[in-house]
Design an enzyme around this catalytic site. Sequence first.
Site, mmCIF file in Angstrom:
data_model
loop_
_atom_site.group_PDB
_atom_site.id
_atom_site.type_symbol
_atom_site.label_atom_id
_atom_site.label_comp_id
_atom_site.label_asym_id
_atom_site.label_seq_id
_atom_site.Cartn_x
_atom_site.Cartn_y
_atom_site.Cartn_z
ATOM 1 N N ARG A 100 90.931 114.433 55.272
ATOM 2 C CA ARG A 100 91.898 114.721 56.349
ATOM 3 C C ARG A 100 91.336 115.893 57.141
ATOM 4 O O ARG A 100 91.116 116.977 56.590
ATOM 5 C CB ARG A 100 93.267 115.067 55.764
ATOM 6 C CG ARG A 100 94.233 115.566 56.807
ATOM 7 C CD ARG A 100 95.679 115.595 56.341
ATOM 8 N NE ARG A 100 96.246 114.269 56.339
ATOM 9 C CZ ARG A 100 97.563 114.003 56.346
ATOM 10 N NH1 ARG A 100 98.435 114.975 56.359
ATOM 11 N NH2 ARG A 100 97.997 112.763 56.342
ATOM 12 N N HIS A 127 95.057 107.522 62.370
ATOM 13 C CA HIS A 127 95.662 107.614 61.023
ATOM 14 C C HIS A 127 95.714 106.181 60.463
ATOM 15 O O HIS A 127 96.786 105.591 60.319
ATOM 16 C CB HIS A 127 97.051 108.239 61.119
ATOM 17 C CG HIS A 127 97.600 108.766 59.834
ATOM 18 N ND1 HIS A 127 96.902 108.697 58.629
ATOM 19 C CD2 HIS A 127 98.790 109.366 59.532
ATOM 20 C CE1 HIS A 127 97.634 109.235 57.677
ATOM 21 N NE2 HIS A 127 98.783 109.645 58.187
ATOM 22 N N GLN A 130 97.919 105.150 57.318
ATOM 23 C CA GLN A 130 99.347 105.100 57.610
ATOM 24 C C GLN A 130 99.703 103.799 58.347
ATOM 25 O O GLN A 130 100.656 103.105 57.987
ATOM 26 C CB GLN A 130 99.748 106.307 58.480
ATOM 27 C CG GLN A 130 101.188 106.290 58.915
ATOM 28 C CD GLN A 130 102.160 106.573 57.792
ATOM 29 O OE1 GLN A 130 102.054 107.602 57.130
ATOM 30 N NE2 GLN A 130 103.109 105.680 57.561
ATOM 31 N N ASP A 218 107.016 109.430 66.103
ATOM 32 C CA ASP A 218 106.258 110.443 65.353
ATOM 33 C C ASP A 218 106.574 111.796 65.995
ATOM 34 O O ASP A 218 107.141 111.848 67.091
ATOM 35 C CB ASP A 218 104.752 110.111 65.452
ATOM 36 C CG ASP A 218 103.860 111.010 64.611
ATOM 37 O OD1 ASP A 218 104.377 111.729 63.734
ATOM 38 O OD2 ASP A 218 102.622 111.005 64.843
ATOM 39 N N CYS A 258 106.346 107.809 60.462
ATOM 40 C CA CYS A 258 105.370 108.045 59.392
ATOM 41 C C CYS A 258 105.769 109.226 58.507
ATOM 42 O O CYS A 258 105.291 109.340 57.384
ATOM 43 C CB CYS A 258 103.980 108.235 59.977
ATOM 44 S SG CYS A 258 103.859 109.646 61.093
ATOM 45 N N ARG A 286 102.556 103.491 51.422
ATOM 46 C CA ARG A 286 101.292 104.240 51.452
ATOM 47 C C ARG A 286 100.534 104.024 50.140
ATOM 48 O O ARG A 286 99.326 103.820 50.109
ATOM 49 C CB ARG A 286 101.545 105.751 51.641
ATOM 50 C CG ARG A 286 102.221 106.139 52.936
ATOM 51 C CD ARG A 286 101.365 105.816 54.142
ATOM 52 N NE ARG A 286 100.062 106.434 54.062
ATOM 53 C CZ ARG A 286 99.789 107.694 54.419
ATOM 54 N NH1 ARG A 286 100.746 108.462 54.918
ATOM 55 N NH2 ARG A 286 98.560 108.176 54.320
HETATM 56 N N1 NVA Z 1 100.727 112.768 64.351
HETATM 57 C C1 NVA Z 1 101.045 113.515 63.157
HETATM 58 C C2 NVA Z 1 101.078 112.604 61.979
HETATM 59 C C3 NVA Z 1 101.457 113.290 60.698
HETATM 60 C C4 NVA Z 1 101.412 112.358 59.522
HETATM 61 C C5 NVA Z 1 100.019 114.609 62.951
HETATM 62 O O1 NVA Z 1 98.832 114.366 63.180
HETATM 63 O O2 NVA Z 1 100.408 115.727 62.595
HETATM 64 N N1 CP Z 2 102.615 110.428 56.983
HETATM 65 C C1 CP Z 2 101.757 111.288 56.419
HETATM 66 O O1 CP Z 2 100.544 111.176 56.555
HETATM 67 O O2 CP Z 2 102.356 112.271 55.693
HETATM 68 P P1 CP Z 2 101.638 113.547 55.077
HETATM 69 O O3 CP Z 2 101.212 114.429 56.226
HETATM 70 O O4 CP Z 2 102.690 114.194 54.225
HETATM 71 O O5 CP Z 2 100.454 113.112 54.284
#
Ligand code: NVA
Ligand code: CP
Length: 299
Positions: A100, A127, A130, A218, A258, A286
């Site tokens: 990540r 992502h 997800q 989101d 998500c 997930r």
């Molecule tokens: N768009 C959000 C998704 C979090 C799971 C982010 O990147 O923070």
């Molecule tokens: N939806 C998602 O990726 O959640 P987290 O940021 O908690 O991993």
Amino acid sequence: MKRNFLTILDLTHSEAHAMVRRAREMKNTNYRSDVLKGKTYILIFEKASTRTKVSFEVGLSHLGAHYVFMTSKDSQLGRSEPLKDTARVLSRYADGLIVRTFGQEKLEELSNYSSIPIINALSDDYHPCQVMSDILTIYERTPDFKDLNIAWVGDGNNMAHSWINAAIYFPFQLNIAVPKGYEPSGGILERALQMGAKIYVTHDPKEAVQGVHYINTDVWASMGQEQEQERRAKAFKDFIVDEELLQSADEDVKVLHCLPAHRGEEISEGVMEGEWSVVWDQAENRLHMQKAILEWVAS
Ligand code: NVA
Ligand code: CP
């Protein structure tokens, strides 16, 4: 051959469909196996996570693998050790990296220098884990995806980009409603349209959700954009998924998020907790989808 999962387009059309069926089967059978016995995966997380971290760790346990979790803060990455060096070192220890991070180019650099598979656990651009899980959530309810209309309401962000990629492989109409200036990447959109995706972009959320079967949203400010929160709150004020917006959708509309969700911003408390919400199934999926992804990567 080394398999990466950096975007949904690392799969072929038929692999994407097979993966959804496989994840469903794994869910139905509460799948456990030794398929990854003796293997170790390293999770490198440069951003916070609840679902992705825990569901990968649990999924790896279900498949018999060990894992090591590290962040940039508690490793030499936080002291500027180059990614290309990290990639070559970790390749000598482990069987896969689950990462990540910020820019997609960081995943590509890791991939170029590592001899083991890389899985994108969220980047600024995509992502994919997800959205494949979200596709499973839809498949459980609408298995043929036929005559299916889906709306994205909110930011043209990493999630929106993965939905655009998904629209190449799964035959739904995707309506995207974003405020002016927050459109998804033109290049990602153009490629999807050229590859046959049915996508319509508008600045009007009501128009986007007209008659749709699923609405996705989101957060307005993604991780790394915290300093833009105030500006974004103003730009996105008409993009809340609430009971009023749902009036324009199909009467059986379901709402996806998500998570984590900001109630009162992109989604109302009533929608989040109401009959429309499938967010808990989505979060559960997930685990099942990522087991299917891990199996694919290792095959
Ligand atoms: N768009 C959000 C998704 C979090 C799971 C982010 O990147 O923070
Ligand atoms: N939806 C998602 O990726 O959640 P987290 O940021 O908690 O991993």
